[in-house]
Motif scaffolding. Sequence first.
Motif, short mmCIF file in Angstrom:
data_model
loop_
_atom_site.label_atom_id
_atom_site.label_comp_id
_atom_site.label_asym_id
_atom_site.label_seq_id
_atom_site.Cartn_x
_atom_site.Cartn_y
_atom_site.Cartn_z
N VAL A 1 0.86 -1.17 0.00
CA VAL A 1 0.00 0.00 0.00
C VAL A 1 0.90 1.23 0.00
O VAL A 1 1.90 1.27 0.72
N LEU A 2 0.59 2.18 -0.85
CA LEU A 2 1.33 3.44 -0.91
C LEU A 2 0.45 4.53 -0.32
O LEU A 2 -0.71 4.66 -0.70
N VAL A 3 1.01 5.30 0.61
CA VAL A 3 0.27 6.34 1.32
C VAL A 3 1.07 7.64 1.24
O VAL A 3 2.26 7.65 1.52
N SER A 4 0.40 8.73 0.86
CA SER A 4 1.06 10.02 0.70
C SER A 4 0.25 11.11 1.38
O SER A 4 -0.98 11.12 1.31
N VAL B 1 5.01 6.88 2.00
CA VAL B 1 5.58 5.59 2.40
C VAL B 1 4.90 4.47 1.63
O VAL B 1 3.77 4.62 1.16
N ASN B 2 5.58 3.36 1.51
CA ASN B 2 4.96 2.14 1.01
C ASN B 2 5.16 1.07 2.07
O ASN B 2 6.23 0.97 2.68
N LEU B 3 4.10 0.31 2.31
CA LEU B 3 4.09 -0.68 3.40
C LEU B 3 3.52 -2.00 2.92
O LEU B 3 2.62 -2.01 2.06
N PRO B 4 3.98 -3.11 3.51
CA PRO B 4 3.36 -4.39 3.19
C PRO B 4 1.96 -4.45 3.81
O PRO B 4 1.66 -3.75 4.77
N ILE B 5 1.13 -5.30 3.24
CA ILE B 5 -0.22 -5.50 3.76
C ILE B 5 -0.17 -6.78 4.59
O ILE B 5 -0.03 -7.87 4.05
N ASP B 6 -0.27 -6.62 5.90
CA ASP B 6 -0.10 -7.78 6.77
C ASP B 6 -1.36 -8.13 7.54
O ASP B 6 -1.32 -8.84 8.53
N ASP C 1 -1.19 -1.16 -4.23
CA ASP C 1 -0.33 -1.43 -5.38
C ASP C 1 -0.13 -2.95 -5.47
O ASP C 1 0.88 -3.48 -5.03
N VAL C 2 -1.10 -3.63 -6.05
CA VAL C 2 -1.12 -5.08 -6.09
C VAL C 2 0.13 -5.66 -6.75
O VAL C 2 0.71 -6.62 -6.27
N ASP C 3 0.56 -5.07 -7.85
CA ASP C 3 1.71 -5.60 -8.58
C ASP C 3 3.04 -4.97 -8.18
O ASP C 3 4.07 -5.22 -8.79
N ALA C 4 3.03 -4.14 -7.13
CA ALA C 4 4.24 -3.52 -6.56
C ALA C 4 5.08 -2.78 -7.60
O ALA C 4 6.30 -2.81 -7.55
N ASP D 1 -2.56 1.41 -11.31
CA ASP D 1 -2.92 0.85 -12.62
C ASP D 1 -4.33 1.29 -13.00
O ASP D 1 -5.23 1.36 -12.16
N THR D 2 -4.51 1.56 -14.30
CA THR D 2 -5.81 1.97 -14.81
C THR D 2 -6.13 1.19 -16.07
O THR D 2 -5.25 0.62 -16.72
N ASN D 3 -7.42 1.20 -16.44
CA ASN D 3 -7.83 0.55 -17.69
C ASN D 3 -7.69 1.54 -18.85
O ASN D 3 -7.19 2.65 -18.66
#
Length: 149
Positions: free
Chosen positions: A45-48, A67-72, A95-98, A103-105
């Motif tokens: 997860v990216l948080v700003s 910051v970017n953090l793991p999802i635990d 950010d599923v794919d790190a 990502d957008t369509n």
Amino acid sequence: MIQRILLAVWLSAAACVATPPSPRPAGAGDVQVRLTGFADRRGQVLVSVFVDAPGFPDDPRQAVRSVNLPIDGDAVVVGFEGVPAGASAVAAFHDVDADFQLDTNALGIPTERWGVSRGGRGPFGPPSFADSRLELASGAELAIDIELR
């Protein structure tokens, strides 16, 4: 030609009556963000935290803290110390794919879950800084919840 002159006069007059931006209050505070709504635990997860509109919500290079953090688990909590007092807004995405990108369509609609402070949603695009704005007083501790959707 006359239209250009009138436009120049109108723009000059508008600039004279425009309200200058108010100065930021002195000091800083802390912001604690609790994030929920993850589809799974892949990626990060990216948080700003932003203190003004440029870059909000999708350019963390213009944020005052990021910051970017793991999802635990089902929720991720992150604290930001020393955030300048005054207006601020928080943006986050799963950010599923790190790859550090939301990502957008093909239509530009996000395919990864995201959220902002105050639950802001733009009608035809991302939410504005003004719609997501929080006020942080000097010395205050602000706790917010963001549900990613």
